[in-house]
Structures are given as structure tokens and as C-alpha cells.
Enzyme design. Structure first.
Site, PDB file in Angstrom:
ATOM      1  N   ARG A   1      54.429 -20.417  11.537  1.00 61.81           N
ATOM      2  CA  ARG A   1      53.462 -19.426  11.076  1.00 61.81           C
ATOM      3  C   ARG A   1      52.052 -19.977  10.992  1.00 61.81           C
ATOM      4  O   ARG A   1      51.841 -21.137  10.676  1.00 61.81           O
ATOM      5  CB  ARG A   1      53.872 -18.903   9.693  1.00 61.81           C
TER       6      ARG A   1
ATOM      7  N   ASP B   1      58.559 -24.419  11.105  1.00 58.79           N
ATOM      8  CA  ASP B   1      57.732 -23.296  10.655  1.00 58.79           C
ATOM      9  C   ASP B   1      56.622 -23.041  11.669  1.00 58.79           C
ATOM     10  O   ASP B   1      55.801 -23.906  11.926  1.00 58.79           O
ATOM     11  CB  ASP B   1      57.138 -23.622   9.281  1.00 58.79           C
TER      12      ASP B   1
END
Ligand SMILES: [Zn+2]
Length: 213
Positions: A144, A142
Site C-alpha cells: 500500500r 505490504d
């Protein structure tokens, strides 16, 4: 959820934000009428869209989803993932409540970009799961960041949210960025044959919570 000090990173001075609103307009949709606002970062070339409805009040914990762009799911109706269904379910929930906001993060493929995501899909066709495929391409599971989405919420005058998410990491990241999460509201979509494996990987490797699974 842990208490945040009342004077957070953003306090109440909007001039401390690193995003600016470019435009705001009415957007009638299949699921009701919303306002759509465009924001750009003052420190990078990132752009964001916020979809919201009703009065945004600092003192009212408001239904919010931080949605990561998924071209394949949001636009093409891909059944490989639950993104499109989650987005539309969120819009329907906000319409029903009469108040809420979606921060649409233009971070395709959990931040790895569209081309890399398609490369990951190619690897998934060969048997890898979503996390293995990203790692094989040299990406973390991930990518983000939640600082800018938190600033968009602050720019919308929201300081306390009821976060629509199955991801406990998102709650923690948003709180670390100065937004108080008063509640995590599950955002679950019935799995189909194609999304079953993807959702299981999300549960087992990314710590997502699913009540029905
Ligand atoms: Zn998706």
C-alpha cells in the site's frame, strides 16, 4: 510524534491535490448517519470512498481510519482477519464522537488485488502464514501507498488526525505524506480461533501493536 512544518506538501491550496471529489451524499447505516464522498485520482484510474461525520476542521485533530478494502472481511464477514470488525468498530466510535472520517482504500489484500489474495488464502490453507503466502506469490508483505489517502484527508480539510490503527508504519507513512498524527488510537478486536494466527503474524512480522496480546 514528530512535528510537521505548517507549510506541508499540500499547504492549504486544494488545487495542488491530485484527487477530485466526484459526489457526496448522505448514508444512513446500522451504526448511524454518515456522509459518503467519492473521489478519483487525476493522475491514475484509482477511486476512493470517504465516509465521514461532523464538521471537518483543519485545526481539530480528528478521529481517522485509513481502511484497506477487504471484500472477504468487510462484506462476507470473514473471521480469517479482523478487517470487518475494525471497520464497524471505527464507524461506531465516530458515531459516538460525532466527528471522524474513514478513507476507504480500494487496495484489496494490502494492495496485491483480490485474485492474488485468494491465491494467498489457498496457500494459507496449506499452512503458510499471511506474509509467507504473499512472498511466495512474489509480493511484498505490504503493497500500500499512503500518498493518495493523505490527499483525500487534505481534500476533506483534515491536516491533523488521531489515527485509528495498530500499525506504527501507517503513522510514519501518513506523516511523511504531510498529515500530522497527534495520536495513535488502538483499533483492536478480540481475536477468535481463526484470526488468532493472522493477528500473531501481523504482530511478529509486520510490527503491529496490540495491547491485549
Ligand atoms: Zn481482511
Amino acid at each position: 510524534m514528530k512535528e510537521q512544518p505548517t507549510t506541508g506538501v499540500y499547504s492549504c491550496a486544494d488545487e495542488s491535490l491530485s484527487v477530485e471529489r466526484v459526489a457526496v451524499a448522505t448514508l444512513p447505516t446500522e451504526w448511524g448517519e454518515f456522509r459518503i464522498a467519492g473521489y478519483r485520482s487525476l493522475v491514475s484510474d484509482e477511486e476512493f470512498v470517504a465516509l465521514f461525520k461532523g464538521e471537518m476542521r483543519r485545526d481539530t485533530p480528528t478521529l481517522v481510519r485509513i481502511h484497506s478494502q477487504c471484500l472477504t472481511g468487510d462484506v462476507f464477514g470473514s473471521t480469517k482477519c479482523d478487517c470487518g470488525a475494525q471497520l464497524h468498530q471505527t464507524m461506531q466510535m465516530i458515531e459516538r464522537e460525532g466527528r471522524g472520517a474513514i478513507v476507504y482504500q480500494q487496495q484489496e489484500g494490502r494492495g496485491i488485488g483480490l485474485m492474488a489474495k485468494l491465491q494467498a488464502y489457498e496457500l494459507q490453507d496449506q499452512g503458510r502464514d499471511t506474509v509467507q503466502a504473499n512472498e511466495e506469490l512474489g509480493f511484498k508483505a505490504d503493497h500500500r501507498g499512503f500518498q493518495l489517502p493523505a490527499e483525500i484527508l487534505a481534500a476533506l480539510k483534515l491536516k491533523a488526525v488521531r489515527l485509528l490503527s495498530n500499525n506504527p508504519d501507517k503513522v510514519a507513512a501518513l506523516e511523511a505524506a504531510g498529515i500530522k498524527v497527534t495520536e495513535r488510537v488502538p483499533c483492536e478486536v478480540e481475536p477468535n480461533a481463526e484470526s488468532e494466527r493472522y493477528l500473531n503474524t501481523k504482530k511478529e512480522k509486520l510490527g503491529h501493536l496490540f495491547s491485549k496480546r
